[in-house]
Scaffold this active site. Structure first.
Site, short mmCIF file in Angstrom:
data_model
loop_
_atom_site.label_atom_id
_atom_site.label_comp_id
_atom_site.label_asym_id
_atom_site.label_seq_id
_atom_site.Cartn_x
_atom_site.Cartn_y
_atom_site.Cartn_z
N CYS A 33 44.12 -3.65 4.00
CA CYS A 33 42.74 -3.33 3.61
C CYS A 33 42.77 -2.96 2.13
CB CYS A 33 42.13 -2.24 4.50
SG CYS A 33 42.95 -0.63 4.46
N ASP A 84 40.73 -6.47 6.46
CA ASP A 84 39.29 -6.42 6.26
C ASP A 84 38.98 -7.21 4.99
OD1 ASP A 84 39.94 -4.76 4.14
OD2 ASP A 84 38.67 -3.08 4.77
N HIS A 127 67.62 8.72 15.40
CA HIS A 127 66.31 8.12 15.15
C HIS A 127 65.61 7.77 16.46
CE1 HIS A 127 67.08 8.28 10.96
NE2 HIS A 127 68.01 7.34 10.96
N HIS A 130 64.58 3.66 10.26
CA HIS A 130 64.49 5.02 10.79
C HIS A 130 63.38 5.20 11.82
CE1 HIS A 130 66.74 7.24 7.32
NE2 HIS A 130 67.17 5.99 7.44
N THR A 134 43.04 0.03 0.63
CA THR A 134 44.09 1.02 0.34
C THR A 134 45.26 0.95 1.31
OG1 THR A 134 43.01 2.60 1.80
CG2 THR A 134 42.38 2.67 -0.53
C1 RB5 Z 1 36.63 -0.96 2.18
O1 RB5 Z 1 35.78 -0.77 1.09
C2 RB5 Z 1 37.74 0.06 2.19
O2 RB5 Z 1 37.24 1.30 2.56
C3 RB5 Z 1 38.84 -0.37 3.13
O3 RB5 Z 1 39.32 -1.61 2.73
C4 RB5 Z 1 40.05 0.53 3.20
O4 RB5 Z 1 40.54 0.83 1.93
C5 RB5 Z 1 39.92 1.71 4.03
O5 RB5 Z 1 40.83 2.53 4.20
#
Ligand code: RB5
Length: 142
Positions: A65, A8, A134, A98, A67
């Site tokens: 993304c 994203d 596994h 695994h 996080t």
């Molecule tokens: C976008 O602001 C953020 O929410 C997205 O990149 C991600 O971290 C979502 O899990």
């Protein structure tokens, strides 16, 4: 090896760095988007990379993304997808050996490009162990 990659807006910049790195290493890359740092919805790209794995167009996938959490949650809703959120090299190696993880998820707001490249290299260079225990454990949730 063919690798599908998606992000994203939060992961867009890191994705470009990873694509450059992997092309230099000789990987064939399919970038499913997004195509700019404009705000967008990460599940769209999680589903696109998952589809590439499911239909055999790519062997492994990478999702980035902010996080890595949203991408991993969305990708793991797809049948046959084992998406692993990794921010260290040990986890990237272990999840291939695994869990036979087929998608690596990372957060561009969590780690820098140097560590991300090491994690990506480890993930792509490590094979599933094929160890009976596994295989059995994966079959219990697949
Ligand atoms: C976008 O602001 C953020 O929410 C997205 O990149 C991600 O971290 C979502 O899990």
């Amino acid at each position: 090896m063919k690798v599908a990659i998606g992000s994203d807006h939060g992961g867009y910049g890191l994705k470009l760095e990873i694509i450059k790195h992997l092309k230099e290493r000789g990987f064939e890359i399919n970038d499913v988007g997004c195509d700019s740092p404009a705000s967008c919805d990460y599940p769209i790209y999680a589903k696109k990379v998952a589809a590439e794995i499911k239909d055999g167009s790519a062997e492994l996938g990478i999702l980035i993304c902010g996080t890595g959490i949203g991408m991993s949650m969305a990708a793991n809703k797809e049948d046959g997808i084992r998406a692993a959120l990794c921010h260290d090299v040990f986890s990237a190696k272990a999840t291939r050996e695994h869990n036979d993880a087929n998608i690596l998820c990372m957060g561009a707001r969590v780690i820098g490009p140097g560590l991300a490249e090491l994690i990506v290299d480890t993930f792509l260079d490590t094979d599933f162990s094929n160890d009976e225990r596994h295989v059995r454990r994966i079959s219990l949730y697949s």
